[in-house]
Motif scaffolding. Structure first.
Motif, PDB file in Angstrom:
ATOM      1  N   UNK A 120       2.772  -7.151  -7.727  1.00  0.00           N
ATOM      2  CA  UNK A 120       3.450  -7.240  -9.028  1.00  0.00           C
ATOM      3  C   UNK A 120       2.546  -6.736 -10.145  1.00  0.00           C
ATOM      4  N   UNK A 121       1.237  -7.045 -10.042  1.00  0.00           N
ATOM      5  CA  UNK A 121       0.306  -6.607 -11.081  1.00  0.00           C
ATOM      6  C   UNK A 121       0.112  -5.095 -11.063  1.00  0.00           C
ATOM      7  N   UNK A 122       0.124  -4.511  -9.873  1.00  0.00           N
ATOM      8  CA  UNK A 122      -0.148  -3.078  -9.761  1.00  0.00           C
ATOM      9  C   UNK A 122       1.098  -2.218  -9.936  1.00  0.00           C
ATOM     10  N   UNK A 123       2.245  -2.713  -9.462  1.00  0.00           N
ATOM     11  CA  UNK A 123       3.469  -1.906  -9.488  1.00  0.00           C
ATOM     12  C   UNK A 123       4.337  -2.177 -10.702  1.00  0.00           C
ATOM     13  N   UNK A 124       4.225  -3.397 -11.244  1.00  0.00           N
ATOM     14  CA  UNK A 124       4.962  -3.749 -12.452  1.00  0.00           C
ATOM     15  C   UNK A 124       6.470  -3.738 -12.262  1.00  0.00           C
ATOM     16  N   UNK A 125       7.170  -3.471 -13.343  1.00  0.00           N
ATOM     17  CA  UNK A 125       8.630  -3.528 -13.342  1.00  0.00           C
ATOM     18  C   UNK A 125       9.264  -2.380 -12.564  1.00  0.00           C
ATOM     19  N   UNK A 126       8.476  -1.385 -12.197  1.00  0.00           N
ATOM     20  CA  UNK A 126       9.030  -0.249 -11.467  1.00  0.00           C
ATOM     21  C   UNK A 126       9.397  -0.597 -10.029  1.00  0.00           C
ATOM     22  N   UNK A 145       0.834  -1.206   0.000  1.00  0.00           N
ATOM     23  CA  UNK A 145       0.000   0.000   0.000  1.00  0.00           C
ATOM     24  C   UNK A 145       0.865   1.252   0.000  1.00  0.00           C
ATOM     25  N   UNK A 146       1.933   1.233   0.788  1.00  0.00           N
ATOM     26  CA  UNK A 146       2.775   2.436   0.891  1.00  0.00           C
ATOM     27  C   UNK A 146       3.666   2.599  -0.333  1.00  0.00           C
ATOM     28  N   UNK A 147       4.120   1.509  -0.903  1.00  0.00           N
ATOM     29  CA  UNK A 147       4.860   1.637  -2.154  1.00  0.00           C
ATOM     30  C   UNK A 147       3.928   2.116  -3.264  1.00  0.00           C
ATOM     31  N   UNK A 148       2.679   1.684  -3.217  1.00  0.00           N
ATOM     32  CA  UNK A 148       1.680   2.151  -4.181  1.00  0.00           C
ATOM     33  C   UNK A 148       1.387   3.636  -3.972  1.00  0.00           C
ATOM     34  N   UNK A 149       1.430   4.078  -2.700  1.00  0.00           N
ATOM     35  CA  UNK A 149       1.299   5.509  -2.447  1.00  0.00           C
ATOM     36  C   UNK A 149       0.196   5.936  -1.512  1.00  0.00           C
ATOM     37  N   UNK A 150      -0.300   5.026  -0.642  1.00  0.00           N
ATOM     38  CA  UNK A 150      -1.392   5.411   0.243  1.00  0.00           C
ATOM     39  C   UNK A 150      -1.206   4.826   1.636  1.00  0.00           C
ATOM     40  N   UNK A 151      -1.762   5.529   2.624  1.00  0.00           N
ATOM     41  CA  UNK A 151      -1.880   5.007   3.988  1.00  0.00           C
ATOM     42  C   UNK A 151      -3.313   4.601   4.311  1.00  0.00           C
ATOM     43  N   UNK A 152      -4.117   4.363   3.294  1.00  0.00           N
ATOM     44  CA  UNK A 152      -5.498   3.924   3.513  1.00  0.00           C
ATOM     45  C   UNK A 152      -5.500   2.452   3.919  1.00  0.00           C
TER      46      UNK A 152
END
Length: 759
Positions: A561-567, A179-186
């Motif tokens: 992996x599906x949401x963040x991809x190769x980044x 969640x935090x790598x994706x960008x949220x604290x929800x």
């Protein structure tokens, strides 16, 4: 042979009522345990499974978070723990054929009991936009759908990631990392609805939002106060600890609006004497009005201050801050106001004071009866004041004991499942993984519902639990969830949340605690943390319910992996392959988990450090334990109204309904009952056995109605009533929450009773 699931919903319109019981456990508990286990698992599977519950080489019970002694019984489980295990290890299955035969519109009309009785979900299922039927979907396609929706969001904060308390440490750590790598604290969790008030109050006053006692402390206490808690149903193994304390000379004060069988007498099924005679537990029962606890503890504190030698002056001087302001507020406590707020007799409060003053070592235990009011946080702060006055924190046999209701809810918070994370935790996480976590706060449960309602959240992901049934203001919550673009539930069994969906929905079936977990590196185990900060391993021993299940860590890793991809540079595949690699990372991020893999490999695990308990070190803003001085609050009750608390039946664990009985309270074959004092009921014009609609009253003027409840004349506190959730969650306004913690105020709902045509 296991029994088949019910074909239809049982009729609940004529519950039978008998007198409440006055003892818990004993032979009836053994009989009910074996019957429930046999119905779900059959004889051989029952023996194979139950003998591994809470054993050092077995799996942690998926029920409550009560700890185990180092020396285990062969049967280390209670009746409701066995029911939880049986429902997870059931032989019943929910296959794609089941979903094909039962459209969502039909399932939405079923009770939570019926849905849960159908068995384990065997394959990932997908509800397409505009469809009324779940269809099987491959795991690859499921993660593609989740990844696509998350990538399409305008902001990461349009996603909500909810966690249930049964989630393992490893899965919880991965979820918050993603969640935090994706960008949220929800990252709302079930703690937002139960012990958030405890954490808020304890963090401010002693510097850590956890209990400060061990089982040994309970066993060595002189006095144990059990406030707002029903251990006989919600934490049955606690009764063994209370029994052991009683035999060592402890006395027990119970503070509760309802008399509860488990606090009257415990018939320990582990011993012949216990089965036959039992042990009386409560020495003094204070039958308090709902919400009167702060007033009670404030007056006790005043009386302690007025007693020569009543205060531990050395402890107060060396270890506390704010004493003078607190003492001034406490000395202003008024007897008449306290008696009105509590409904107690002066003689009972004076007797409680004598017991306190005669006891050097005092433990206060509490649960939802203290945490789910508007003024819950100041109430728990007042409990801390009560203990600090006599030096009862950081002393053997004394301390605070918030009793958690779900097996790893405390561990999930330790792993970082929190919408308001500490900066130090985020700094450590970022350093370990090379990410930049967001610093702004996220949504808790109530704010997540508001965000869904207002269109500010569009993807809802739940790691376990039954969100729509557990949350308040049912109609508002369900309408909010239906506004989401995608809802995703990681689940073992069917529940209400699977039929209240967003535009599209996924059900991702997962391994349970009882299931063997084998990944590419071999057999895995997970870890959990109990109510007393013990961390230990959990190893399932049964073949998985289906070859199509994924573990919780695997689901999070693949979603990431599906949401963040190769980044993403995070080694998600490695984490899925070997959970030891997750624990290595936890050991470098979370204080107290150093050398995690080696320490948890020891039988029984290890205890996390706790400054106040271990060395009277208080990591607060002042560096000391903080006295507080909040104004005394208690619910005001208009004429002709009752104060309702929502609660569990004995055939229930959180929102999971095992059956339709509540035998300790004398209720059979029905859940739509409301317990009302006979004099209150007669004054309102309701005979025992009549039917009423419950209508809550809140300042927004919205009518919230729960129809068709059988009125049961019951010895509850005057002016108070009780009824089971989730049926009565509809009465709890979304905005009626505790100050500071934002926990739903489900224990003080003002209601009126209206004549119902039902019956």
């Amino acid at each position: 042979m296991a029994a088949k699931p019910p074909a239809g919903d049982p009729v609940q319109d004529a519950p039978q009522v008998a007198s409440p019981q006055h003892a818990a456990a004993g032979l009836p508990a053994v009989a009910h345990t074996l019957r429930a286990a046999h119905q779900q698992m059959g004889t051989l599977r029952t023996a194979r499974t139950l003998l591994k519950v809470n054993q050092k080489d077995g799996f942690d019970c998926p029920g409550c978070a009560w700890p185990e002694e180092d020396r285990r019984h062969r049967a280390e489980f209670c009746e409701n723990g066995a029911k939880a295990v049986a429902e997870e290890a059931t032989l019943r299955r929910v296959t794609p054929a089941f979903f094909a035969a039962h459209p969502v519109s039909e399932l939405a009309g079923r009770s939570g009991y019926w849905l849960g009785q159908q068995g384990r979900i065997t394959e990932p299922m997908y509800l397409a936009e505009g469809s009324d039927t779940y269809e099987p979907v491959t795991w690859e396609r499921a993660f593609e759908l989740i990844g696509g929706e998350l990538k399409a969001l305008s902001s990461p904060d349009e996603a909500v990631f909810y966690t249930s308390g049964r989630t393992s440490n490893e899965a919880a750590f991965l979820l918050q990392l993603f969640a935090r790598e994706f960008g949220t604290n929800n990252l709302p969790d079930c703690s937002n609805m139960c012990h958030e008030s405890s954490g808020s109050a304890l963090t401010e006053t002693i510097g850590i939002g956890k209990g400060s006692v061990s089982l040994e402390d309970l066993h060595r206490a002189d006095l144990i106060v059990v406030a707002g808690q029903n251990p006989g149903t919600n934490h049955p193994r606690m009764l063994s600890a209370l029994e052991k304390a009683k035999r060592a000379g402890a006395r027990i004060i119970s503070v509760n609006p309802l008399p509860e069988a488990g606090l009257e007498k415990f018939k320990n099924p582990q011993t012949p004497q216990g089965m036959l005679r039992g042990t009386a537990l409560t020495d003094l029962f204070l039958q308090i009005r709902l919400g009167g606890d702060q007033a009670l503890f404030r007056l006790l504190n005043k009386l302690i201050l007025e007693t020569e030698g009543g205060v531990d002056e050395l402890f107060v001087r060396e270890h506390t801050h704010g004493y003078e302001e607190f003492a001034a507020a406490a000395k202003a406590a008024d007897w008449d106001e306290t008696l009105a707020a509590t409904g107690l007799a002066r003689t009972d409060i004076e007797r409680a004071l004598r017991m306190v003053l005669e006891s050097r070592r005092v433990v206060v235990c509490w649960a939802m009866g203290l945490t789910q009011h508007k003024h819950s946080v100041p109430t728990i702060r007042e409990v801390v004041n009560f203990l600090l006055l006599r030096g009862n924190i950081g002393r053997t046999g004394a301390g605070v004991c918030p009793v958690r209701g779900h097996s790893n809810v405390q561990g999930d918070r330790t792993m970082g499942i929190f919408e308001r994370p500490a900066p130090a935790f985020l700094d450590a996480l970022d350093k370990e993984f090379g990410i930049t976590s967001p610093r702004h706060h996220g949504y808790d449960v109530v704010r997540a519902i508001q965000a869904l309602r207002d269109g500010d959240a569009k993807v809802f992901f739940a790691m376990g639990g039954n969100f729509v049934a557990a949350t308040p203001d049912t109609h508002v919550t369900e309408a909010a969830v239906r506004r989401a673009r995608l809802t995703v539930h990681v689940s073992t069994k069917l529940n209400r949340s699977h039929v209240v969906t967003g535009t599209r929905a996924l059900i991702l079936p997962t391994l349970g605690r009882t299931d063997k977990d084998v990944q590419k590196s071999g057999k895995q185990f997970v870890t959990v943390e109990d109510s007393m900060s013990m961390v230990h391993a959990s190893r399932g021993n049964l073949p998985p319910a289906s070859p199509h299940l994924l573990s919780e860590p695997a689901i999070v890793a693949r979603m990431a992996r599906a949401a963040l991809g190769e980044d993403s540079a995070t080694p998600w595949e490695e984490f899925e392959r070997d959970y030891a690699t997750i624990r290595d990372r936890i050991s470098r991020v979370v204080p107290g988990f150093e050398d995690f893999n080696a320490r948890v490999a020891r039988p029984g695990g290890f205890t996390l450090p706790h400054g106040p308990r271990d060395e009277r070190r208080f990591p607060t803003a002042t560096g000391k334990a903080n006295f507080t001085a909040a104004p005394v609050e208690y619910p005001e009750l208009p004429a002709g109204r009752l104060l309702l608390q929502t609660l569990r039946s004995h055939d229930q664990y959180n929102t999971t309904i095992y059956g339709l009985d509540d035998r300790y309270r004398g209720i059979k074959d029905g859940r739509r009952v409301v317990l009302v004092h006979p004099e209150d009921a007669r004054a309102l014009g309701f005979a025992d056995g009549s039917y009423a609609d419950l209508v809550s009253e809140w300042k927004d003027g919205v009518e919230r109605r729960a129809p068709g409840f059988r009125v049961v004349h019951y010895p509850t506190a005057r002016g108070c009533a009780a009824a089971y959730y989730p049926e009565t969650n509809v009465l709890v306004p979304l905005d009626a929450t505790a100050d500071t913690s934002n926990t739903p105020a489900s224990k003080s709902v003002v209601v009126r009773l209206e004549q119902s045509p039902t019956g």
